[in-house]
Motif scaffolding. Structure first.
Motif, PDB file in Angstrom:
ATOM      1  N   LYS A  33      -2.942   6.379   5.343  1.00 26.60           N
ATOM      2  CA  LYS A  33      -1.535   6.490   5.748  1.00 26.60           C
ATOM      3  C   LYS A  33      -1.284   5.983   7.170  1.00 26.60           C
ATOM      4  O   LYS A  33      -0.261   6.284   7.758  1.00 26.60           O
ATOM      5  CB  LYS A  33      -1.022   7.919   5.593  1.00 26.60           C
ATOM      6  N   LYS A  84       1.041  -0.505   5.664  1.00 23.82           N
ATOM      7  CA  LYS A  84       0.561   0.871   5.612  1.00 23.82           C
ATOM      8  C   LYS A  84      -0.651   0.907   4.702  1.00 23.82           C
ATOM      9  O   LYS A  84      -0.650   0.323   3.622  1.00 23.82           O
ATOM     10  CB  LYS A  84       1.660   1.788   5.078  1.00 23.82           C
ATOM     11  N   TYR A 105      -1.899   8.285  11.298  1.00 26.67           N
ATOM     12  CA  TYR A 105      -1.427   9.456  10.570  1.00 26.67           C
ATOM     13  C   TYR A 105      -2.346  10.635  10.868  1.00 26.67           C
ATOM     14  O   TYR A 105      -3.572  10.523  10.774  1.00 26.67           O
ATOM     15  CB  TYR A 105      -1.420   9.172   9.069  1.00 26.67           C
ATOM     16  N   GLU A 107      -0.291   3.100   9.895  1.00 28.93           N
ATOM     17  CA  GLU A 107       0.577   1.925   9.908  1.00 28.93           C
ATOM     18  C   GLU A 107       0.131   1.012  11.045  1.00 28.93           C
ATOM     19  O   GLU A 107      -0.095   1.480  12.153  1.00 28.93           O
ATOM     20  CB  GLU A 107       2.034   2.329  10.116  1.00 28.93           C
ATOM     21  N   ILE A 140       5.625  -2.488   4.874  1.00 28.48           N
ATOM     22  CA  ILE A 140       6.686  -1.552   5.227  1.00 28.48           C
ATOM     23  C   ILE A 140       7.985  -2.326   5.377  1.00 28.48           C
ATOM     24  O   ILE A 140       7.984  -3.522   5.652  1.00 28.48           O
ATOM     25  CB  ILE A 140       6.315  -0.806   6.530  1.00 28.48           C
TER      26      ILE A 140
END
Length: 67
Positions: free
Chosen positions: A11, A6, A48, A13, A31
């Protein structure tokens, strides 16, 4: 092998190789390895989107009478 990371700034991934220098430098955070175990091919990224961010206010359009 690829691992799920991440980016704290955006933000997002996504997967990177285990040997990626950004992972070792602490730029990306790994993560949960039990949820995302290492894989041989990268998985689809999760972008995100901040839905709570306010957008520009809506402009009311008033109709004019054609006289």
């Amino acid at each position: 092998m690829f691992v799920r990371v991440k980016d704290p700034a955006t933000k997002h991934e996504f997967d990177v190789p285990e040997t990626d220098w950004r992972l070792k430098a602490g730029i990306f955070t790994r993560i949960k390895p039990d949820r995302y175990p290492p894989v041989s091919r990268p998985r689809r990224a999760k972008h995100y989107i901040n839905w709570k961010k306010k957008t520009a206010p809506a402009v009311d359009v008033k109709e004019t009478e054609n006289g």
